[in-house]
Scaffold this motif. Structure first.
Motif: not given
Length: 261
Positions: A90-99
């Motif tokens: 849940y903390f490792e997603g890329p890009g804006f959606s991950g942030w």
């Protein structure tokens, strides 16, 4: 926590516990100030027993588990900050959606952890113990995973192990209606239903014996589940909530006798 065996407690009395990461910074502070009152306004949760929650010191919230939103409902309803472990992905997603996802989970008190058996399970227990040793509150689900049929399943002994090891009181929590607000598989919560969050009186489980005793862990777990049942009113399943095995090795593991955490 997963459905594998309870890890053996670590006996390392000469090593001081590492400090827990409980100061979450500006994101967590904003989450408490903004997200909590906003969620209460939008979802109008019915909250009972807030006075049962100790205002300070370590405490374990032990709750039934019906929906993904449970981990939001408890911090929103509790009168003090609550931390819980969440999948590291849940903390490792890329890009804006991950942030955005990372910031949201941080704001509601989530702490990333690698889930699994063996060393990963030991690391998760250690992380929860460090949080309690620092005087924080943590939320855990003794059933291990969400109930897909609404029944209350037997508890695994990991929560009791932490309570007996740290001396932290256990506050049982009964969640009602979270499965209607956000059923399994639904991406967004519904505004049509209200949830109820019931905090029970704190349980002191020390009389059952030390954390190293399997019998003590089992009896303490049964006390916790009995208190949760009294608050939630769910039908009792009388079995463990097993994750379906995905391969031959998993099926063999489930067939072998082992203590359920």
């Amino acid at each position: 926590m997963t459905s594998e065996e309870t890890p053996e407690p670590r006996e390392d009395e000469n090593t001081a516990p590492e400090p827990a990461t409980v100061h979450m910074g500006i994101t967590y502070a904003l989450g408490r100030v903004v997200i909590t009152p906003l969620a209460r306004l939008v979802y109008r949760p019915h909250i009972e027993g807030r006075a049962n929650v100790p205002k300070s010191g370590p405490v374990i919230f032990a709750s039934n588990h019906l929906s993904f939103i449970d981990s939001i409902a408890i911090p929103v309803a509790a009168p003090r900050p609550v931390h819980f472990l969440a999948k590291a992905s849940y903390f490792e997603g890329p890009g804006f959606s991950g942030w955005a996802q990372r910031e949201f989970f941080t704001a509601i008190g989530a702490i990333p952890v690698q889930r699994g058996a063996g060393q990963a399970a030991l690391d998760a227990l250690d992380q929860q113990r460090r949080l309690l040793d620092s005087g924080s509150a943590v939320a855990l689900y003794p059933e291990g995973t969400r109930s897909l049929d609404g029944r209350l399943y037997k508890g695994r002994t990991g929560v009791a192990f932490l309570a007996l090891q740290t001396g932290a009181p256990v506050v049982p929590v009964g969640l009602i209606g979270t499965d209607k607000v956000m059923p399994v598989g639904q991406r967004m919560p519904s505004l049509k239903h209200r949830i109820t969050v019931r905090f029970g009186e704190p349980l002191d489980l020390a009389h059952h014996g030390p954390a190293t005793s399997g019998r003590a862990r089992r009896l303490a777990t049964d006390d916790i589940m009995s208190a949760i049942h009294a608050l939630s009113g769910q039908e009792l399943a009388g079995a463990y909530n097993e994750v379906p095995p995905h391969g031959a090795i998993d099926r063999i593991k489930q067939a072998l006798p082992h203590e359920r955490r």
